[in-house]
Motif scaffolding. Structure first.
Motif, short mmCIF file in Angstrom:
data_model
loop_
_atom_site.label_atom_id
_atom_site.label_comp_id
_atom_site.label_asym_id
_atom_site.label_seq_id
_atom_site.Cartn_x
_atom_site.Cartn_y
_atom_site.Cartn_z
N ASN A 120 0.83 -1.21 0.00
CA ASN A 120 0.00 0.00 0.00
C ASN A 120 0.86 1.26 0.00
OD1 ASN A 120 -2.79 -0.77 -0.07
ND2 ASN A 120 -2.56 -1.63 1.98
N THR A 121 2.03 1.21 0.65
CA THR A 121 2.93 2.37 0.60
C THR A 121 3.51 2.54 -0.80
OG1 THR A 121 4.96 1.17 1.25
CG2 THR A 121 3.52 1.98 3.01
N LEU A 122 3.71 1.43 -1.53
CA LEU A 122 4.16 1.55 -2.92
C LEU A 122 3.09 2.20 -3.78
CD1 LEU A 122 6.02 -1.82 -3.70
CD2 LEU A 122 7.02 0.40 -3.19
N LEU A 123 1.84 1.82 -3.56
CA LEU A 123 0.75 2.42 -4.32
C LEU A 123 0.63 3.91 -4.02
CD1 LEU A 123 -1.97 -0.35 -4.01
CD2 LEU A 123 -0.59 0.19 -6.01
N ASP A 124 0.99 4.31 -2.81
CA ASP A 124 0.94 5.72 -2.43
C ASP A 124 2.23 6.46 -2.79
OD1 ASP A 124 -1.57 5.25 -1.41
OD2 ASP A 124 -0.87 4.98 0.66
N SER A 125 3.19 5.74 -3.39
CA SER A 125 4.48 6.34 -3.79
C SER A 125 5.16 7.01 -2.60
CB SER A 125 4.28 7.33 -4.93
OG SER A 125 3.69 6.71 -6.05
N THR A 126 5.24 6.28 -1.49
CA THR A 126 5.82 6.81 -0.26
C THR A 126 7.33 6.65 -0.27
OG1 THR A 126 3.80 6.06 0.85
CG2 THR A 126 5.62 6.72 2.25
N THR A 127 8.04 7.60 0.34
CA THR A 127 9.49 7.50 0.45
C THR A 127 9.88 6.37 1.39
OG1 THR A 127 9.56 9.10 2.26
CG2 THR A 127 9.74 9.96 0.02
N VAL A 128 11.16 6.00 1.37
CA VAL A 128 11.63 4.85 2.15
C VAL A 128 11.39 5.04 3.64
CG1 VAL A 128 13.70 3.63 2.89
CG2 VAL A 128 13.31 4.02 0.47
N ARG A 129 11.79 6.18 4.17
CA ARG A 129 11.67 6.39 5.62
C ARG A 129 10.22 6.45 6.07
NH1 ARG A 129 16.54 7.96 8.07
NH2 ARG A 129 18.24 8.27 6.58
N ARG A 130 9.38 7.11 5.30
CA ARG A 130 7.96 7.16 5.68
C ARG A 130 7.31 5.79 5.57
NH1 ARG A 130 5.70 12.84 3.00
NH2 ARG A 130 7.01 14.24 4.25
N ALA A 131 7.68 5.02 4.57
CA ALA A 131 7.13 3.67 4.45
C ALA A 131 7.57 2.80 5.62
CB ALA A 131 7.57 3.05 3.13
N ALA A 132 8.84 2.93 6.03
CA ALA A 132 9.34 2.15 7.16
C ALA A 132 8.59 2.48 8.44
CB ALA A 132 10.84 2.40 7.32
N THR A 133 8.35 3.77 8.65
CA THR A 133 7.61 4.19 9.86
C THR A 133 6.17 3.70 9.82
OG1 THR A 133 9.01 6.17 10.04
CG2 THR A 133 6.91 6.19 11.20
#
Length: 324
Positions: free
Chosen positions: A102-115
């Motif tokens: 879901n973070t990939l679909l939202d095009s989230t950065t690495v650090r935000r996806a990790a959090t």
């Protein structure tokens, strides 16, 4: 937990207050995600499964390991599961895969996806490229009708490399030479009027006809009309392989032409708009290493126009390619 004990525990769920209910849901969420992932892998698995070591179709079930059905090859004796020999093999925390997708679909950065998912940033980065390694191959087999093709250029980057083959420069620096040079990565994008898109990082510097033969010709339908700008490489490529070709002279201010007998206007605005969307989307990552550009091109194609809209579809795209 034995059945009578579970029945008693389940009957007392209604006595929980809201914080306690939320705590129970948070505890069950990873397990529910794991069950979804295992079920999806089971649905997508190949009907004609083969041993990843010797390609033998003869195997038998061999218990379970790490929540996945395990198999043993009757010929070489190797054990494997549905993810063996793939980029997703040995990845842990499968219960968090759907949340991460879901973070990939939202095009989230690495650090935000990790959090957001609750993993280390190195894990988030590794997962990104493990999933995208196969998703980027989910492309149309051929482009037909009017096919627009154009190249774009990005400054070459060795971000994350411990050894550089050039002097270091500050982030967001400029090329050492003016115009199109070997300091720029050349990205070829071809797109038909139905939205089918293929792209490739073809090399450094100006586009050459031999690169078009390698990356565009296998994907171009024999009756397709290729529409490009006035770059001589496209003319040489079309002439050599008998491809129907029309061009627009953007330098002379000609952006759209209408030719008798051709259904549809002659322009490259469709592919240039895709270039613009890709550049704007890529800016959020503050620089991308050149070696990872194909993965980001595939990522953008997956989310462009909502083509893949759910984590289940994204996982299915990755696993179905594995079992194709």
């Amino acid at each position: 937990m034995k059945a009578p004990r579970f029945t008693n525990w389940f009957a007392n769920l209604r006595l929980l207050n809201q914080p306690q209910r939320l705590q129970v849901l948070d505890a069950l969420h990873p397990a529910a995600g794991l069950d979804q992932v295992i079920a999806l892998i089971g649905q997508i698995r190949a009907a004609t499964r083969q041993c990843p070591q010797c390609a033998s179709p003869h195997w038998h079930r061999h218990g379970h390991a790490n929540d996945l059905q395990r198999f043993r090859c009757c010929d070489c004796g190797r054990t494997f599961n549905d993810l063996s020999g793939t980029p997703l093999a040995r990845l842990r925390l499968r219960g968090k895969w759907l949340d991460y997708l879901n973070t990939l679909l939202d095009s989230t950065t690495v650090r935000r996806a990790a959090t957001r998912v609750g993993v280390h940033r190195n894990t988030a980065f590794r997962w990104r490229h493990r999933f995208l390694h196969w998703v980027k191959l989910d492309r149309p087999a051929q482009l037909g009708g009017i096919v627009e093709a154009d190249e774009m250029f990005l400054l070459e980057s060795q971000k994350g490399s411990r050894k550089l083959d050039r002097p270091p420069r500050k982030r967001g620096g400029a090329a050492s030479k003016r115009g199109i040079s070997n300091d720029l990565d050349c990205i070829l994008v071809a797109r038909d009027r139905h939205g089918g898109t293929i792209d490739a990082v073809v090399g450094r510097g100006a586009l050459k006809a031999v690169q078009l033969e390698q990356h565009l010709l296998p994907k171009l339908h024999r009756e397709a009309l290729l529409v490009t700008d006035s770059n001589a490489a496209y003319r040489a490529f079309a002439r050599r392989h008998g491809v129907a070709h029309q061009s627009v002279n953007l330098r002379a201010g000609v952006r759209v032409r209408v030719r008798p007998g051709i259904e549809g206007a002659i322009h490259v605005q469709n592919v240039n708009a895709y270039h613009s969307r890709f550049r704007g989307w890529l800016a959020r990552f503050n620089g991308v290493a050149s070696r990872y550009l194909p993965n980001y091109l595939g990522w953008r194609w997956a989310v462009d126009g909502g083509r893949i809209s759910t984590a289940e579809q994204l996982l299915r795209a990755a696993v179905s390619l594995i079992h194709r």
